[in-house]
Structures are given as C-alpha cells and as structure tokens.
Design a protein around this motif. Structure first.
Motif, short mmCIF file in Angstrom:
data_model
loop_
_atom_site.label_atom_id
_atom_site.label_comp_id
_atom_site.label_asym_id
_atom_site.label_seq_id
_atom_site.Cartn_x
_atom_site.Cartn_y
_atom_site.Cartn_z
N VAL A 254 -19.68 16.28 -2.69
CA VAL A 254 -19.60 15.87 -4.10
C VAL A 254 -19.26 17.07 -4.98
N ALA A 255 -19.95 18.19 -4.77
CA ALA A 255 -19.70 19.39 -5.57
C ALA A 255 -18.28 19.90 -5.37
N ILE B 218 -19.44 19.04 -16.23
CA ILE B 218 -20.56 18.43 -16.96
C ILE B 218 -20.16 17.05 -17.47
N GLU B 219 -18.92 16.96 -17.96
CA GLU B 219 -18.43 15.69 -18.48
C GLU B 219 -18.39 14.64 -17.38
N ALA B 220 -17.89 15.03 -16.22
CA ALA B 220 -17.76 14.08 -15.12
C ALA B 220 -19.12 13.63 -14.61
N MET B 221 -20.06 14.56 -14.47
CA MET B 221 -21.36 14.21 -13.93
C MET B 221 -22.32 13.71 -15.01
N GLY B 222 -22.06 14.07 -16.27
CA GLY B 222 -22.92 13.60 -17.35
C GLY B 222 -22.77 12.11 -17.58
N ARG C 228 -20.47 8.42 -10.21
CA ARG C 228 -20.44 7.50 -9.06
C ARG C 228 -19.03 7.40 -8.49
N ALA C 229 -18.03 7.46 -9.36
CA ALA C 229 -16.64 7.42 -8.90
C ALA C 229 -16.31 8.67 -8.11
N VAL C 230 -16.80 9.83 -8.57
CA VAL C 230 -16.59 11.08 -7.83
C VAL C 230 -17.24 10.99 -6.45
N ALA C 231 -18.46 10.44 -6.39
CA ALA C 231 -19.16 10.30 -5.11
C ALA C 231 -18.38 9.40 -4.16
#
Length: 596
Positions: A262-263, A110-114, A120-123
């Motif tokens: 991404v997930a 949640i923290e990363a995607m929130g 965007r960095a994860v993507a």
C-alpha cells in the motif's frame, strides 16, 4: 539536520517531539492557545509562541497564524504531531509552499489516504483486500438502508476524512440510520472540519492490527512489525501491544507485506501506519481487510520503539531533512513484548465519561523497562476543549506474560489525583482472562466485559501542593503571559502564592486514585436531569411534554471532542428545557426535568 523545528501540536506528542529535537541538537519551538499558556509542552520546548484563544479553530487549527509564527521563530521545518492538522493535506501544502520542510508524507499522499474512499481504492490497486463498502460519500439515509439490506446489519457509518474512531457510528437496524448518520456527520465536522461519511460492513468481533512503516525519499519502504490495538471503547483505542499476539504466522507476514504494498503504491515517504481488521471464518481461518492508513505518527508508536529499538521521531526528522533512514529491513529485529495503556481523564465506571479538571498530583511508576510519555504534570489542568489524554504508560518484557505482569505492577504504582482516569479499567484489563489469553476483540470492552465492579469516581478532599520551593500548606499558581514589546514576543511567568485553607492542611485520608468513590447504588431519585460533565449541547432528542422511559436519549452533549448521550434516569414527562443547541453548560447544570 534542521536547526529549528516548530511543533504544531500540544500535549504529550508535542513533549515527545521536543525531547527528540533536544537529543538531536535541534531547537524546538512550541505553539499554544491561551488555555495552554502554562502547559507542559510549552515548558519543555526551547521557546513558545501564542497562537490565539482556546478554541482549536482559533489556535491549533489556525494555519495562517501557525505559518506566521514559524516565520517569526526562524524555523526550518514543522512537525504536526498527531491529530489537529497532522493529516490535513492543505496544511502540508501550505507549509511546503511557505518554504518550510514538512515532517511527514507528501501532501498528495495525505490527500489520498485522508479520504478513506480513495485509500480503499489505493489498497485495491495494491491487491490488498478491503471491507465491503460504498465508493462515494453519502448523506442519503435511503442509500444507507439499501446497503444494509444488501450486505446485512450491522453496518458502520464512518467519516471519510479522519480517524481515531471519531465520526463513526454503528447501525444495527434501519430505524437507527437517520440519527447515526447525523451524529457521524456532526462528529466528523467537529473533529476534522469535513462532514462527509461513507458506509461499510461492520465486523462484529474482529481484531484491530496495524503495521508501522517507514519510507525514504528514494522509494525504500520497510515495516517495523505490527501492533494489536483491539481493546477499545467508542471505537477508540485503550490498550496497544507489539507484536500482535495469537496471529497465525501466515497472517502476520501477509499484513506486513500488504502494508508495504500500500505504501509503495502511493509513493509514501516518512512514517505511517496501515490499519487492518483481522476476522475469523467459522472454520477458524483468519482473513484480513485494509481499514485505513494514518499518514502521521501514531499515539501507540512507543510499543514499536520498545520492541525494535528504533526511535521513530528521530527517523521522521532524518527522513524529512534528507538524511535518509539509518536502518534497512534486515536490521529490524523484534525482541520481547511491549504494552501501552492510554491514561485518559475519563471515568470508566460511567461509560468512560470525559472529565476535565485540574490534576492535583501525578506519580509515575519506576523500575526496569517502564516508560511514561506524558503531557501533564502535577498542578496542570486538563481542559475540556481538547482530548482527554493525560499520558501513556508503556512497559517492555522478554515475553508477553512478563509484560502483562510488569504493566499490572506499574499500574498499581501509578497515581493521579484530581480527575478520574482510566487507571481502574487498565488494572481490571491486565487481570481479565480475555486479555491475558489474548482472546479479546474490538467489541470486548463494550459488548462482553463486566465493568460493574468499577465504582464511579468521586473527588477527594483537596490536598496541599508543594511547588516552586514553597512548603506544603501553601498553594501556588503560575500563568504564562505573552507580551509584545516593539513587535517582538516576550514571555513572562506570573506567580502567586496563597496560604491553603486550614481544613485542607488537616486532610490526611485520601484514596490513591484521587479520593473516595461514590457507591454503585447511588442514584438521582428526583426529577432533575443534570449535565454529567462540562460541555456543549449538540442537540435535544426530546421536547417539553414528551414522554420518555429510563434509558431514552434526552440530549447529546459534546465534551473533549466526543459526543455523549445523556439519557433519562426515570420514566416520565419531559419539561424544563431551557437550553438550546450550541449552549455551553457546566457539570451539574439543569438540562431538563422528568416528572413521573
């Protein structure tokens, strides 16, 4: 499976989760504010507890109080629904630390995607393209201008923590930067408790396509197809459908694959949605960009359920309980086409103006393959402190043409009396050539479509309501009161019955959508500028003595979690400003005078 689940939300999503709990034999525990004491989700749950006063900060966003109720009610788990605290990593962490199961992804996800910048960095790490944008939050108008000069105008200022179109402002030139940045920060702070914003390139006519994913604790991630959510107003969705029509097969497969990557990259667990923008080059080539990931159940999840046959709330509960998913990727088969329309208490003829109030009567359409997920019943009140949703109407058909036709028929049967709704818009949309041919984009409603045929709503005469066994001609009121006896809560329903006014009994001519309409040419020729809705003054853009032209912004009024611009109705000089920022106003209150 859990014995009891607390639903930390309200409205239709709380009703939806309570129903799923009942189907699985799980005791559902609702929470509510003082304003929601008699709400549908309170009536639907097995038990309900008061959180606090009406303001969300004192009720639905009050983490210590929610955890105290969970302890008192003896639940095993907490389901956050969507909105409010559903994407708050601190809440998820507090739930886990308190010994409850969290029905959602891990707090770190949640923290990363929130944080959209981290997302965007994860993507990028997952080799998924993103829209060009800044890499850090900013409050500096000069940085925003520099980005616009480098990447071109228009650009979008967006809340770094949040979603649903709130805290997003489109800037079409350098002169609009300050006001847009301030407005985006205010909306973000009000909606999500954090005002950080970032900047990205704004695509003029993209499609908004998202992919539903499910992930298990063992690292298995599957997709359940994609949805198109391109029909929007204020960057918030109005109509959703699955599967997304008109996409090239290569784009469709690329989107599904990108969502899984991404997930997987972030170690996701439970239900989530990856959102993308799909744009076309001049030669017609489709390109997709990762937009954000919603780490919760989406409002539009029913269309995915209807085309896959998968109950997403059941899956959420099973995954959180450690039972695992009951399906694999090879089991997912998309059949037919589903469409959902969001029924909001807004007047589409007046720029979708939020309009809280009592719902005198609501009639839901029936027939094959029609579903209504509602949070309001006849006699309920839609309050101005929360969002404007009445419910969601969803249909399924063996193909898209059948689904569109079925939705058009269902919308004709749908009746809501007491408040304006988006029903007239949805009826127009189902017949609009852009939608029928699936050539619409996110900018269609506000940039391309002619909504002038939608006349402003006007309330009907009151009508008698027959409830609780009383004959028509009587009106009934009921309110839920929570008493504490020896420290334990005791819920009591207090009923009152009064004879309706004779004129009300005699009223017989009423429009299906809630009454007659005001003519499109009706206008205010006097100097008074009055509040078009009940709300809170955010700020005035002018001062006494300023000169304005018709259409200039006079003040910003916040209502139902949305900022609305109140504009001058005539040319002239401003006077009579007797209100200040933060003042609450009723509909019709005098905001200013404009003398010619």
């Amino acid at each position: 499976m859990f014995n009891a689940v607390l639903i930390a939300n309200r409205g239709e999503i709380a009703v939806r989760v309570a129903r799923a709990c009942r189907e699985l034999g799980v005791r559902s525990v609702a929470v509510h504010s003082e304003a929601d004491a008699g709400a549908m989700h309170v009536r639907m749950a097995d038990e309900a507890h008061l959180l606090g006063p009406t303001p969300p900060a004192e009720s639905y966003l009050n983490i210590p109080r929610i955890l105290a109720v969970a302890e008192q009610a003896g639940v095993d788990a907490i389901h956050p629904g969507y909105g409010f605290l559903s994407e708050n990593a601190d809440f998820a962490r507090a739930v886990v630390d308190a010994g409850f199961a969290w029905i959602g992804p891990p707090p770190k996800a949640i923290e990363a995607m929130g944080d959209k910048l981290t997302a965007r960095a994860v993507a990028r790490a997952a080799d998924v393209p993103v829209v060009p944008g800044t890499t850090e939050p900013t409050t500096d108008p000069e940085l925003v201008r520099a980005f616009g000069e480098t990447h071109g105008w228009p650009l979008a200022i967006k809340a770094a923590f949040g979603g649903g179109g709130r805290g997003m402002k489109v800037v079409r030139g350098p002169g609009d930067v300050e006001s847009a940045l301030a407005g985006a920060r205010r909306e973000a702070e009000a909606s999500f408790g954090r005002g950080e914003c970032y900047v990205e390139r704004y695509l003029e006519r993209p499609r908004h396509v998202e992919v539903q994913v499910l992930a298990d604790a063992d690292g298995t991630v599957i997709h359940l197809g994609e949805r198109d959510c391109s029909l929007q107003r204020r960057h918030q969705k109005l109509v959703e459908e699955a599967p997304a029509p008109g996409l090239a097969d290569a784009t469709r497969m690329a989107l599904r694959d990108a969502a899984i990557r991404v997930a997987s990259e972030m170690g996701y667990v439970n239900a989530g949605t990856c959102e993308f923008l799909v744009d076309r080059d001049a030669d017609g080539t489709e390109r997709h960009y990762f937009l954000e990931m919603n780490t919760r159940l989406q409002v539009e999840h029913p269309v995915t359920e209807l085309v896959t046959g998968v109950d997403l709330v059941h899956q959420q509960l099973r995954i959180a309980a450690g039972d695992g998913m009951t399906i694999a990727q090879d089991d997912v088969e998309l059949r037919g086409h589903a469409i959902e329309v969001r029924l909001n208490a807004e007047d589409p003829a007046t720029n979708f103006m939020p309009s809280p109030g009592p719902v005198t009567r609501i009639t839901v359409p029936q027939g094959p393959w029609i579903r209504f997920d509602g949070g309001v019943e006849s006699g309920d009140v839609i309050g101005g402190a929360y969002d404007s949703m009445v419910g969601k109407l969803i249909v399924w058909g063996e193909d898209r043409a059948t689904a569109v036709s079925r939705m058009a028929r269902a919308l004709e049967e749908m009746t809501v009396v007491g408040v304006p709704t988006t029903l007239p818009f949805h009826r127009l949309a189902m017949a609009h050539e852009d939608f029928v041919t699936a050539s619409h984009a996110t900018s269609s409603v506000e940039g391309d479509w002619d909504l002038s045929t939608l006349e402003p709503w006007q309330p009907a005469d009151p009508e008698p309501v027959a409830t609780n066994g009383h004959a028509p001609g009587h009106t009934t009121t009921a309110r839920e009161v929570e008493l504490f006896v020896s420290g334990a809560p005791l819920h009591v329903t207090v009923h009152g019955v009064g004879r309706a006014n004779a004129a009300v009994q005699a009223a017989s001519s009423r429009r299906r959508d809630g009454g007659g309409r005001r003519g499109a040419g009706a206008s205010n020729d006097g100097p008074e500028l009055r509040a078009p809705m009940t709300g809170v003054i955010v700020t005035y853009a002018v001062a006494d003595g300023d000169t304005v032209s018709a259409g200039d912004i006079v003040c910003v009024l916040e209502a139902m979690k949305m900022e609305n611009h109140v504009v001058a109705h005539r040319d002239g000089t401003v006077g009579g400003i007797g209100l200040s920022d933060g003042d609450a106003v009723e509909q019709g209150a005098l905001l200013a005078t404009i003398t010619a």
